[in-house]
Each structure stands twice: as structure tokens, then as C-alpha cells.
Scaffold this motif. Sequence first.
Motif, PDB file in Angstrom:
ATOM      1  N   PHE A 139     -51.060 104.195  47.208  1.00  0.00           N
ATOM      2  CA  PHE A 139     -50.599 102.998  46.509  1.00  0.00           C
ATOM      3  C   PHE A 139     -50.179 101.950  47.532  1.00  0.00           C
ATOM      4  O   PHE A 139     -50.419 100.761  47.364  1.00  0.00           O
ATOM      5  CB  PHE A 139     -49.430 103.372  45.614  1.00  0.00           C
ATOM      6  N   TYR A 140     -49.572 102.406  48.562  1.00  0.00           N
ATOM      7  CA  TYR A 140     -49.090 101.497  49.607  1.00  0.00           C
ATOM      8  C   TYR A 140     -50.209 100.621  50.143  1.00  0.00           C
ATOM      9  O   TYR A 140     -50.075  99.415  50.231  1.00  0.00           O
ATOM     10  CB  TYR A 140     -48.500 102.307  50.769  1.00  0.00           C
ATOM     11  N   GLU A 141     -51.298 101.257  50.525  1.00  0.00           N
ATOM     12  CA  GLU A 141     -52.396 100.497  51.115  1.00  0.00           C
ATOM     13  C   GLU A 141     -52.915  99.458  50.155  1.00  0.00           C
ATOM     14  O   GLU A 141     -53.251  98.346  50.531  1.00  0.00           O
ATOM     15  CB  GLU A 141     -53.520 101.456  51.491  1.00  0.00           C
ATOM     16  N   SER A 142     -53.000  99.826  48.904  1.00  0.00           N
ATOM     17  CA  SER A 142     -53.473  98.883  47.899  1.00  0.00           C
ATOM     18  C   SER A 142     -52.538  97.689  47.815  1.00  0.00           C
ATOM     19  O   SER A 142     -52.977  96.545  47.735  1.00  0.00           O
ATOM     20  CB  SER A 142     -53.531  99.583  46.541  1.00  0.00           C
ATOM     21  N   VAL A 143     -51.272  97.969  47.870  1.00  0.00           N
ATOM     22  CA  VAL A 143     -50.283  96.891  47.817  1.00  0.00           C
ATOM     23  C   VAL A 143     -50.444  95.985  49.032  1.00  0.00           C
ATOM     24  O   VAL A 143     -50.497  94.762  48.906  1.00  0.00           O
ATOM     25  CB  VAL A 143     -48.859  97.473  47.805  1.00  0.00           C
ATOM     26  N   TYR A 144     -50.551  96.589  50.185  1.00  0.00           N
ATOM     27  CA  TYR A 144     -50.690  95.802  51.409  1.00  0.00           C
ATOM     28  C   TYR A 144     -51.936  94.927  51.351  1.00  0.00           C
ATOM     29  O   TYR A 144     -51.915  93.780  51.764  1.00  0.00           O
ATOM     30  CB  TYR A 144     -50.782  96.721  52.626  1.00  0.00           C
ATOM     31  N   ALA A 145     -53.004  95.507  50.831  1.00  0.00           N
ATOM     32  CA  ALA A 145     -54.275  94.776  50.749  1.00  0.00           C
ATOM     33  C   ALA A 145     -54.110  93.515  49.907  1.00  0.00           C
ATOM     34  O   ALA A 145     -54.599  92.448  50.264  1.00  0.00           O
ATOM     35  CB  ALA A 145     -55.351  95.676  50.166  1.00  0.00           C
ATOM     36  N   VAL A 146     -53.413  93.656  48.806  1.00  0.00           N
ATOM     37  CA  VAL A 146     -53.210  92.501  47.926  1.00  0.00           C
ATOM     38  C   VAL A 146     -52.301  91.473  48.584  1.00  0.00           C
ATOM     39  O   VAL A 146     -52.557  90.274  48.546  1.00  0.00           O
ATOM     40  CB  VAL A 146     -52.595  92.945  46.585  1.00  0.00           C
ATOM     41  N   VAL A 147     -51.263  91.952  49.202  1.00  0.00           N
ATOM     42  CA  VAL A 147     -50.315  91.046  49.848  1.00  0.00           C
ATOM     43  C   VAL A 147     -51.005  90.221  50.928  1.00  0.00           C
ATOM     44  O   VAL A 147     -50.738  89.032  51.087  1.00  0.00           O
ATOM     45  CB  VAL A 147     -49.159  91.849  50.475  1.00  0.00           C
ATOM     46  N   LYS A 148     -51.909  90.851  51.619  1.00  0.00           N
ATOM     47  CA  LYS A 148     -52.639  90.143  52.680  1.00  0.00           C
ATOM     48  C   LYS A 148     -53.485  89.023  52.112  1.00  0.00           C
ATOM     49  O   LYS A 148     -53.818  88.067  52.807  1.00  0.00           O
ATOM     50  CB  LYS A 148     -53.540  91.120  53.423  1.00  0.00           C
ATOM     51  N   LYS A 149     -53.855  89.141  50.858  1.00  0.00           N
ATOM     52  CA  LYS A 149     -54.717  88.127  50.244  1.00  0.00           C
ATOM     53  C   LYS A 149     -53.951  86.901  49.781  1.00  0.00           C
ATOM     54  O   LYS A 149     -54.541  85.902  49.414  1.00  0.00           O
ATOM     55  CB  LYS A 149     -55.446  88.752  49.058  1.00  0.00           C
ATOM     56  N   ILE A 150     -52.661  86.999  49.775  1.00  0.00           N
ATOM     57  CA  ILE A 150     -51.870  85.855  49.317  1.00  0.00           C
ATOM     58  C   ILE A 150     -51.995  84.720  50.327  1.00  0.00           C
ATOM     59  O   ILE A 150     -51.679  84.895  51.496  1.00  0.00           O
ATOM     60  CB  ILE A 150     -50.386  86.238  49.178  1.00  0.00           C
ATOM     61  N   PRO A 151     -52.501  83.584  49.873  1.00  0.00           N
ATOM     62  CA  PRO A 151     -52.687  82.452  50.785  1.00  0.00           C
ATOM     63  C   PRO A 151     -51.361  81.874  51.243  1.00  0.00           C
ATOM     64  O   PRO A 151     -50.353  81.978  50.549  1.00  0.00           O
ATOM     65  CB  PRO A 151     -53.459  81.440  49.930  1.00  0.00           C
ATOM     66  N   LYS A 152     -51.393  81.275  52.382  1.00  0.00           N
ATOM     67  CA  LYS A 152     -50.176  80.678  52.926  1.00  0.00           C
ATOM     68  C   LYS A 152     -49.721  79.526  52.035  1.00  0.00           C
ATOM     69  O   LYS A 152     -50.532  78.767  51.541  1.00  0.00           O
ATOM     70  CB  LYS A 152     -50.461  80.172  54.338  1.00  0.00           C
ATOM     71  N   GLY A 153     -48.443  79.444  51.854  1.00  0.00           N
ATOM     72  CA  GLY A 153     -47.907  78.385  51.000  1.00  0.00           C
ATOM     73  C   GLY A 153     -47.823  78.804  49.549  1.00  0.00           C
ATOM     74  O   GLY A 153     -47.418  78.033  48.688  1.00  0.00           O
ATOM     75  N   LYS A 154     -48.224  80.042  49.263  1.00  0.00           N
ATOM     76  CA  LYS A 154     -48.155  80.540  47.891  1.00  0.00           C
ATOM     77  C   LYS A 154     -47.343  81.838  47.852  1.00  0.00           C
ATOM     78  O   LYS A 154     -47.175  82.507  48.862  1.00  0.00           O
ATOM     79  CB  LYS A 154     -49.560  80.819  47.360  1.00  0.00           C
ATOM     80  N   VAL A 155     -46.899  82.186  46.681  1.00  0.00           N
ATOM     81  CA  VAL A 155     -46.149  83.429  46.526  1.00  0.00           C
ATOM     82  C   VAL A 155     -46.549  84.119  45.227  1.00  0.00           C
ATOM     83  O   VAL A 155     -47.099  83.488  44.332  1.00  0.00           O
ATOM     84  CB  VAL A 155     -44.635  83.163  46.498  1.00  0.00           C
ATOM     85  N   THR A 156     -46.270  85.389  45.138  1.00  0.00           N
ATOM     86  CA  THR A 156     -46.548  86.124  43.912  1.00  0.00           C
ATOM     87  C   THR A 156     -45.407  87.107  43.650  1.00  0.00           C
ATOM     88  O   THR A 156     -44.460  87.171  44.419  1.00  0.00           O
ATOM     89  CB  THR A 156     -47.899  86.863  44.006  1.00  0.00           C
TER      90      THR A 156
ATOM     91  N   VAL B 289     -43.963  87.808  48.699  1.00  0.00           N
ATOM     92  CA  VAL B 289     -43.771  88.571  47.465  1.00  0.00           C
ATOM     93  C   VAL B 289     -42.306  88.480  47.037  1.00  0.00           C
ATOM     94  O   VAL B 289     -41.412  88.881  47.770  1.00  0.00           O
ATOM     95  CB  VAL B 289     -44.145  90.044  47.681  1.00  0.00           C
ATOM     96  N   ILE B 290     -42.102  87.946  45.857  1.00  0.00           N
ATOM     97  CA  ILE B 290     -40.742  87.800  45.340  1.00  0.00           C
ATOM     98  C   ILE B 290     -40.680  88.353  43.923  1.00  0.00           C
ATOM     99  O   ILE B 290     -41.676  88.846  43.413  1.00  0.00           O
ATOM    100  CB  ILE B 290     -40.319  86.331  45.356  1.00  0.00           C
ATOM    101  N   ASN B 291     -39.549  88.256  43.306  1.00  0.00           N
ATOM    102  CA  ASN B 291     -39.422  88.831  41.968  1.00  0.00           C
ATOM    103  C   ASN B 291     -39.824  87.839  40.881  1.00  0.00           C
ATOM    104  O   ASN B 291     -40.149  86.693  41.147  1.00  0.00           O
ATOM    105  CB  ASN B 291     -38.003  89.321  41.742  1.00  0.00           C
ATOM    106  N   ARG B 292     -39.774  88.287  39.670  1.00  0.00           N
ATOM    107  CA  ARG B 292     -40.225  87.510  38.539  1.00  0.00           C
ATOM    108  C   ARG B 292     -39.348  86.292  38.291  1.00  0.00           C
ATOM    109  O   ARG B 292     -39.734  85.345  37.657  1.00  0.00           O
ATOM    110  CB  ARG B 292     -40.216  88.433  37.305  1.00  0.00           C
ATOM    111  N   GLN B 293     -38.153  86.358  38.761  1.00  0.00           N
ATOM    112  CA  GLN B 293     -37.220  85.260  38.533  1.00  0.00           C
ATOM    113  C   GLN B 293     -37.487  84.093  39.473  1.00  0.00           C
ATOM    114  O   GLN B 293     -36.809  83.086  39.427  1.00  0.00           O
ATOM    115  CB  GLN B 293     -35.788  85.759  38.739  1.00  0.00           C
TER     116      GLN B 293
END
Length: 112
Positions: A11-28, A66-70
Motif C-alpha cells: 500500500f505504501y508504494e502505491s501511496v508514494y506513487a500517487v503523491v509523486k504525481k501531485i503537481p507543484k503548486g497543488k495539494v490533495t 498531502v493534507i487533510n479534508r479540512q
Amino acid sequence: MKSPNSKSPNFYESVYAVVKKIPKGKVTTYGHIALLLGNPRAARAVGYALNSLKKDRESKIPWQRVINRQGRISFKGDTFRAELQKKILHTEGVFFDLGDDQLDFGKYGWFP
DNA sequence: ATCGTGACGAACG
DNA sequence: CCGTTCGCCACGA
């Protein structure tokens, strides 16, 4: 082959893979990452995965996006870490200017 | 294998 | 509106 029958990648690797895809200046959010992984309920596990990041790994993975829903940083007691994250995001052009340390997902949100 | 934990999220009162 | 509770999932001991 190393692991011919590893049915589900860590699961970790999958998470890391997604996080790496987050473009600069954006958050999820954690929950959204979990959703991309096919487990919308695994938000906690996502946070757990990022927590498991080592220092060396931190420089390779934009965990700060990566931040929370709030729309804010959710650290429990590590204020130091929270401040650091906020600082890095500030450098990337992401500001918590909605007040109360909240940011605007409509402006910085990345939800593919 | 079972228990407890944790960078969450949504619901409840 | 706020604080609190429950549920969810994966991992380590």
C-alpha cells in the motif's frame, strides 16, 4: 523474478506513487489518495504510509502536498513538522489564506 | 494470528 | 457552531 506472486503491491508504494504525481503548486487529501488506490475508506492507512517515510525518502516524495479534508495540516502533536510543511508549500506557491490556516481547494486542490 | 495504533473522514448531539 | 465518537484500512509487535 523477485516476487512473481505478489498479488497486491504494498500500500505504501502505491501511496508514494500517487503523491509523486501531485503537481507543484497543488495539494490533495489523504482520502482522495485512498480513493485513487481503490480504497476510499483507507485514508488512515494513507496517512500511516506517509508517516512511515524516512528522511531520505522525504526528499524524494512531496509529502507536503498531502493534507487533510479540512484543507489544513493535520498533525497531531508534531507542530514542528506542520510548520515545516506549511513553509514548503508556501515556497511552492500554496498559501493558507482562507483564514484559520485553511487553503482553498478550488484554487490549489488536485483531484483527478 | 490477535491487539493496538495512527499525518483520516464522516456522522452525531 | 463546536467537540466528540465511531468506522475504516494497513502495519508492527
